[in-house]
Design an enzyme around this catalytic site. Structure first.
Site, PDB file in Angstrom:
ATOM      1  N   TYR B  91       0.825  -1.209   0.000  1.00 19.59           N
ATOM      2  CA  TYR B  91       0.000   0.000   0.000  1.00 19.59           C
ATOM      3  C   TYR B  91       0.862   1.263   0.000  1.00 19.59           C
ATOM      4  O   TYR B  91       0.434   2.293   0.499  1.00 19.59           O
ATOM      5  CB  TYR B  91      -0.945   0.010   1.204  1.00 19.59           C
ATOM      6  CG  TYR B  91      -2.009  -1.073   1.167  1.00 19.59           C
ATOM      7  CD1 TYR B  91      -3.020  -1.062   0.209  1.00 19.59           C
ATOM      8  CD2 TYR B  91      -1.999  -2.105   2.095  1.00 19.59           C
ATOM      9  CE1 TYR B  91      -3.993  -2.059   0.176  1.00 19.59           C
ATOM     10  CE2 TYR B  91      -2.970  -3.096   2.068  1.00 19.59           C
ATOM     11  CZ  TYR B  91      -3.965  -3.073   1.107  1.00 19.59           C
ATOM     12  OH  TYR B  91      -4.928  -4.051   1.079  1.00 19.59           O
ATOM     13  N   TYR B 491     -11.289  -0.738   0.153  1.00 17.41           N
ATOM     14  CA  TYR B 491     -11.192  -0.214   1.534  1.00 17.41           C
ATOM     15  C   TYR B 491      -9.871   0.517   1.741  1.00 17.41           C
ATOM     16  O   TYR B 491      -9.726   1.282   2.681  1.00 17.41           O
ATOM     17  CB  TYR B 491     -11.374  -1.347   2.552  1.00 17.41           C
ATOM     18  CG  TYR B 491     -10.106  -1.972   3.108  1.00 17.41           C
ATOM     19  CD1 TYR B 491      -9.395  -2.934   2.391  1.00 17.41           C
ATOM     20  CD2 TYR B 491      -9.611  -1.599   4.356  1.00 17.41           C
ATOM     21  CE1 TYR B 491      -8.242  -3.500   2.905  1.00 17.41           C
ATOM     22  CE2 TYR B 491      -8.451  -2.166   4.880  1.00 17.41           C
ATOM     23  CZ  TYR B 491      -7.771  -3.113   4.148  1.00 17.41           C
ATOM     24  OH  TYR B 491      -6.628  -3.665   4.648  1.00 17.41           O
ATOM     25  N   ARG B 492      -8.927   0.312   0.840  1.00 22.51           N
ATOM     26  CA  ARG B 492      -7.571   0.821   1.048  1.00 22.51           C
ATOM     27  C   ARG B 492      -6.843   0.633  -0.270  1.00 22.51           C
ATOM     28  O   ARG B 492      -7.163  -0.289  -1.020  1.00 22.51           O
ATOM     29  CB  ARG B 492      -6.945  -0.062   2.134  1.00 22.51           C
ATOM     30  CG  ARG B 492      -5.612   0.315   2.659  1.00 22.51           C
ATOM     31  CD  ARG B 492      -5.248  -0.665   3.773  1.00 22.51           C
ATOM     32  NE  ARG B 492      -3.938  -0.415   4.297  1.00 22.51           N
ATOM     33  CZ  ARG B 492      -3.308  -1.216   5.133  1.00 22.51           C
ATOM     34  NH1 ARG B 492      -3.883  -2.318   5.562  1.00 22.51           N
ATOM     35  NH2 ARG B 492      -2.109  -0.909   5.577  1.00 22.51           N
TER      36      ARG B 492
HETATM   37  C1  LIG Z   1       2.865  -9.952   2.845  1.00 21.11           C
HETATM   38  C2  LIG Z   1       2.095  -8.805   3.421  1.00 21.11           C
HETATM   39  C3  LIG Z   1       1.078  -9.061   4.324  1.00 21.11           C
HETATM   40  C4  LIG Z   1       0.344  -7.982   4.855  1.00 21.11           C
HETATM   41  N1  LIG Z   1      -0.636  -8.256   5.768  1.00 21.11           N
HETATM   42  C5  LIG Z   1      -1.339  -7.247   6.306  1.00 21.11           C
HETATM   43  C6  LIG Z   1      -2.337  -7.495   7.297  1.00 21.11           C
HETATM   44  O1  LIG Z   1      -2.569  -8.636   7.703  1.00 21.11           O
HETATM   45  N2  LIG Z   1      -3.043  -6.430   7.776  1.00 21.11           N
HETATM   46  C7  LIG Z   1      -2.785  -5.154   7.390  1.00 21.11           C
HETATM   47  O2  LIG Z   1      -3.423  -4.234   7.883  1.00 21.11           O
HETATM   48  N3  LIG Z   1      -1.819  -4.902   6.488  1.00 21.11           N
HETATM   49  C8  LIG Z   1      -1.092  -5.894   5.948  1.00 21.11           C
HETATM   50  N4  LIG Z   1      -0.089  -5.593   5.041  1.00 21.11           N
HETATM   51  C9  LIG Z   1       0.122  -4.185   4.626  1.00 21.11           C
HETATM   52  C10 LIG Z   1       1.163  -3.398   5.474  1.00 21.11           C
HETATM   53  O3  LIG Z   1       2.394  -4.041   5.385  1.00 21.11           O
HETATM   54  C11 LIG Z   1       0.770  -3.214   6.936  1.00 21.11           C
HETATM   55  O4  LIG Z   1      -0.497  -2.644   7.029  1.00 21.11           O
HETATM   56  C12 LIG Z   1       1.760  -2.331   7.718  1.00 21.11           C
HETATM   57  O5  LIG Z   1       1.485  -2.432   9.100  1.00 21.11           O
HETATM   58  C13 LIG Z   1       1.682  -0.850   7.328  1.00 21.11           C
HETATM   59  O6  LIG Z   1       2.916  -0.251   7.539  1.00 21.11           O
HETATM   60  P1  LIG Z   1       3.304   0.555   8.874  1.00 21.11           P
HETATM   61  O7  LIG Z   1       2.604  -0.108  10.010  1.00 21.11           O
HETATM   62  O8  LIG Z   1       4.765   0.673   8.917  1.00 21.11           O
HETATM   63  O9  LIG Z   1       2.610   1.957   8.674  1.00 21.11           O
HETATM   64  P2  LIG Z   1       3.272   3.327   8.014  1.00 21.11           P
HETATM   65  O10 LIG Z   1       3.881   2.898   6.745  1.00 21.11           O
HETATM   66  O11 LIG Z   1       4.154   3.923   9.028  1.00 21.11           O
HETATM   67  O12 LIG Z   1       1.987   4.140   7.883  1.00 21.11           O
HETATM   68  C14 LIG Z   1       1.054   3.947   6.870  1.00 21.11           C
HETATM   69  C15 LIG Z   1       0.600   5.299   6.348  1.00 21.11           C
HETATM   70  O13 LIG Z   1      -0.147   5.970   7.363  1.00 21.11           O
HETATM   71  C16 LIG Z   1       0.178   7.350   7.407  1.00 21.11           C
HETATM   72  N5  LIG Z   1       0.777   7.649   8.707  1.00 21.11           N
HETATM   73  C17 LIG Z   1       1.563   6.816   9.413  1.00 21.11           C
HETATM   74  N6  LIG Z   1       1.903   7.369  10.559  1.00 21.11           N
HETATM   75  C18 LIG Z   1       1.343   8.583  10.605  1.00 21.11           C
HETATM   76  C19 LIG Z   1       1.319   9.607  11.575  1.00 21.11           C
HETATM   77  N7  LIG Z   1       1.940   9.458  12.730  1.00 21.11           N
HETATM   78  N8  LIG Z   1       0.635  10.738  11.309  1.00 21.11           N
HETATM   79  C20 LIG Z   1      -0.030  10.865  10.136  1.00 21.11           C
HETATM   80  N9  LIG Z   1      -0.053   9.916   9.181  1.00 21.11           N
HETATM   81  C21 LIG Z   1       0.623   8.775   9.418  1.00 21.11           C
HETATM   82  C22 LIG Z   1       1.166   7.609   6.285  1.00 21.11           C
HETATM   83  O14 LIG Z   1       0.473   8.117   5.178  1.00 21.11           O
HETATM   84  C23 LIG Z   1       1.738   6.242   5.987  1.00 21.11           C
HETATM   85  O15 LIG Z   1       2.118   6.114   4.647  1.00 21.11           O
HETATM   86  C24 LIG Z   1       0.643  -6.651   4.472  1.00 21.11           C
HETATM   87  C25 LIG Z   1       1.676  -6.416   3.567  1.00 21.11           C
HETATM   88  C26 LIG Z   1       2.396  -7.490   3.040  1.00 21.11           C
HETATM   89  C27 LIG Z   1       3.484  -7.183   2.079  1.00 21.11           C
END
Ligand SMILES: Cc1cc2nc3c(=O)[nH]c(=O)nc-3n(C[C@H](O)[C@H](O)[C@H](O)COP(=O)(O)OP(=O)(O)OC[C@H]3O[C@@H](n4cnc5c(N)ncnc54)[C@H](O)[C@@H]3O)c2cc1C
Lengths: 179, 549
Positions: B91, B491-492
């Site tokens: 995403y 949804y995303r």
């Molecule tokens: C194999 C695989 C499996 C996955 N499985 C899942 C799953 O089971 N469930 C799921 O939900 N996702 C899943 N994902 C998607 C993703 O990897 C996760 O959701 C991951 O937790 C998102 O990255 P992050 O937590 O580092 O968030 P970030 O990358 O830090 O944040 C996501 C976005 O939120 C915004 N943001 C973040 N922090 C802030 C802040 N403090 N203030 C304002 N805006 C902010 C930014 O726009 C940012 O780009 C998967 C991905 C892969 C590749």
């Protein structure tokens, strides 16, 4: 029969006793070239099938430096963070899938992938790692674009021998903090 | 030097100097080597002119520094893009939605501000990952469980702000719904707290979500109205026991009553754990994905499953009947005291028992936590509230169109929680997969992760070939058109498709997008905050958004 896991486990136990003096004490092997930059830990992917020579190799490596079994879970994460915190250069053998995860975790601790070779067979990886550990193969000075292009896969059957080194950038993730 | 849009080199240089003065020069990143880490490894536009790359990154240590940085950004009109741990693979990764933005990397802000076992909540800063929170709870021996997404390295906050989901009990799975209280630095640099947090010295910030007046927390999900610096989350007490119960039903069309029955059980809060659909016709659920080799498929069924014209469900149904295989299996995750699990299971059996030929099997009820050795051998441990990276264990599919696959993007439509919609979606998306020869299982099932609707996530391969990636973007667009025509919205999505998807939410001539635009103008007149995120653009950059549609 030794399974790969017990084998890595044995290597780890051995490493723990051999390196009771701490990381610094384990930083160089007997055969190391004197001017070679020391490697601080050997990381072995526990999710791959590895050849029988691995046992002997780990055992001998474990005499001089910590050997860490890599699993993609919370306990291994904590262990890995400990290793990254104390190291400047690490070497390992893993699938592309594990390397992909490890590389990204290591970035947060100031590391960059600086060398990588790709093989279908584990023993070729062992040779690469042995050459790096002994100092016969010099470490690259900086990250190369080429080392970044690998398949982040285990399904392709490819194994990678690699080196990661601390870069000039500070680790962006420090220890966990509570208020 | 890469410049942010509409910013002169002189202004950018001056702003960077001021950023460095706030955080210390070592926490300002401008070299190619450092900025490489903020590229989206799964970008479907890798190395293309439109790839969304950062011009710089800056990493503050605390909320006061965030306030100072936001004020500077405002003065010089520098677009900033806050990320928490930046592991949003599939995403968007750590890359900004608008090329040239300065990434505000909040990983250093990794304090667990407060954790309360009695009331079951935690307050975290952005850099706290699921691994961090889990390990903290373990070390302190707290009687708390977390709900985590498959990758455990992500941020509790970042995941929720992007609308992320986990796999334990329904009230905790939708992470933004499990939040309680936000502290946010608004685009003008003013700090605000939502809900009860607006009351100085409030004792119930994490206990009473509605607060006083309009509930505005939702404005910070998938949006660009501020930098969130603290967020509270509800946690659950560790369940005493766990087991799975498996229901099988014989016929393809039995799915329709099955989903209705389960829906009623969920609405009554009798079923709270995740349940997973599979079909015994394609072998044991998840075998291949779990590294156990290809699933064993009945030889009589194989020709139907591998038909180049696609799986004909009537033929598959008949073949399954002839082979004595039930068409559907549904596995329920059950948690809690033994007598609760048994009572839940009895209710499930009573309710589903009206379907002719339904069979039931309750597996052994296991005391939690499971022994470490047993956990080690499982493919996933998320259902036990344990974060891991095992989902990456195999990596993405190996190749597509002769190119190495390096990752994937998710096409993630929400479809009605009915058997009819599930069947329709399975057929529609399988047909697209066939048309474009996508690596796709013979049958793909919807996920019950949300409480009242299905999620039908389709992973599309990403390569390093611009030609193949362009094709995948076209496939994505085709999927969006097909889904939208059926009333199924995403949804995303990944930044490359923010505008495309926002365009589909067009009721009454884009009233929603216009309303969000009006809020954007009001709270972020200089248009500096997470520009373009989820298709919300400041006025002066709206043309960039139009190009993305
Ligand atoms: C194999 C695989 C499996 C996955 N499985 C899942 C799953 O089971 N469930 C799921 O939900 N996702 C899943 N994902 C998607 C993703 O990897 C996760 O959701 C991951 O937790 C998102 O990255 P992050 O937590 O580092 O968030 P970030 O990358 O830090 O944040 C996501 C976005 O939120 C915004 N943001 C973040 N922090 C802030 C802040 N403090 N203030 C304002 N805006 C902010 C930014 O726009 C940012 O780009 C998967 C991905 C892969 C590749």
């Amino acid at each position: 029969m030794l399974t790969r896991r017990t084998l890595v486990g044995a290597g780890l136990a051995f490493a723990a006793s051999a390196c009771a003096g701490g990381f610094g004490a384990c930083g160089s092997t007997a055969q190391r070239k004197p001017d070679a930059r020391p490697i601080d830990a050997l990381l072995i992917d526990e999710t791959i099938e590895t050849p029988p020579q691995m046992a002997a190799f780990i055992e001998s490596a474990a005499r001089t430096l910590p050997v860490v079994g890599l699993q993609l879970d919370a306990a291994a994460y904590a262990k890995l963070i400990g290793v990254l915190g104390k190291s400047r250069a690490i070497v390992g053998i893993s699938s592309g899938a594990t390397l992909f995860c490890l590389e990204r975790m290591a970035w947060d601790h100031g590391f960059r992938l600086t060398q990588r070779t790709d093989h279908c067979a584990g023993d070729a990886c062992l040779e690469d790692v042995a050459a790096i550990l002994s100092g016969a193969r010099a470490l690259a000075a900086s990250p190369l674009i080429l080392v970044r292009t690998y398949r982040p896969s285990r399904a392709d059957g490819m194994l990678h021998a690699w080196v990661m080194q601390k870069s000039a950038s500070l680790p962006i993730r420090q220890g966990r903090r509570e208020v | 030097m890469k410049l942010p849009p509409n910013v002169s080199e002189a202004d950018f240089t001056a702003a960077l100097k001021e950023f460095a003065a706030v955080v210390g020069g070592q926490w300002l990143f401008t070299t190619d080597d450092d900025l490489y880490l903020y590229r989206d490894s799964y970008s479907p536009m890798w190395d293309e002119a439109d790839e969304r790359t950062a011009s710089a990154a800056v990493a503050p240590d605390n909320a006061d520094e965030v306030v100072a940085l936001v004020k500077i950004a405002n003065r010089y009109r520098i677009p900033i893009y806050p990320i928490s741990t930046g592991k949003n693979l599939g995403y968007g990764g750590a890359a900004p939605a608008c090329a040239g933005s300065v990434v505000l990397d909040l990983k250093r802000m990794n304090r667990i501000v407060e954790i309360d076992e009695r009331h079951g909540y935690v307050v975290v800063e952005p850099g706290v990952s699921y691994f961090d929170l889990y390990n903290h709870i373990q070390e302190k021996g707290l009687k708390l469980w977390i709900d985590c997404p498959s990758p455990g390295w992500g941020s509790v906050m970042g995941n929720a702000l992007d609308g992320g989901v986990g796999v334990t009990l329904a009230p905790y799975r939708n992470h933004f719904e499990a939040q309680c209280g936000i502290e946010v630095v608004l685009p003008d640099g003013r700090m605000m707290r939502t809900g009860m947090g607006a009351l100085p010295g409030a004792k119930t910030w994490q206990q009473f979500r509605p607060g006083f007046g309009p509930r505005i927390d939702g404005l910070f999900k998938q949006s660009n109205f501020g930098v969130v610096t603290k967020m509270g989350f509800w946690l659950m007490p560790p369940p005493e026991n766990f087991t799975t119960g498996v229901v099988t039903i014989p016929r393809f069309h039995d799915l329709i009553p099955l989903i209705d029955i389960i829906g009623r059980l969920e609405q009554s809060k009798i079923v709270q754990g995740l349940w997973m659909l599979s079909s015994p016709t394609t072998g044991t659920r998840g075998d291949a994905a779990h590294g156990g080799g290809a699933p064993k498929i009945d030889p009589a069924i194989l020709p139907v499953l591998t038909d180049p014209d696609g799986v004909n469900m009537d033929r598959l149904d008949a073949a399954a009947q002839a082979a004595g295989l039930p068409f559907w299996a549904c596995e329920f995750n059950l948690y809690g005291p033994k007598k609760l699990i048994e009572a839940q299971w009895e209710c499930i059996c009573d309710a589903v028992g009206v379907i002719k030929g339904a069979r039931f099997k309750l597996n052994e009820i296991r005391k939690l936590p499971l022994p470490a050795d047993e956990l080690k051998s499982l493919f996933d441990v998320g259902q036990f509230g344990i974060p891991s990276l095992r989902t990456f264990g195999l990596g993405p599919m190996v190749s597509y169109e002769g190119e190495d696959v390096v990752g994937h993007i998710f096409f993630s439509p929400v479809i009605p929680r009915t058997g009819e919609a599930a069947i329709e979606a399975m057929e529609v998306f399988a047909a697209i997969a066939r048309k474009h020869k996508l690596p796709y299982p013979p049958l793909q099932f919807p996920s019950s992760i949300f409480e009242r609707a299905f999620l039908f996530a389709v992973g599309l391969p990403v390569t390093r070939s611009a030609v193949v990636n362009a094709k995948i973007r076209d496939v994505f667009r085709e999927l969006v058109v097909i889904a939208t025509a059926r009333g199924w919205g995403e949804y995303r999505t990944a930044p490359a498709f923010y505008d495309l998807i926002m365009e589909t939410y067009s009721y009454n001539d884009h009233a929603l997008r216009d309303f969000l635009g009006t809020i954007k103008e009001a709270v972020d007149p200089n248009g500096i905050m997470s520009v373009g995120r989820y298709g919300i653009w400041p006025r002066h950059l709206r043309d960039a958004g139009k190009n993305g549609r």
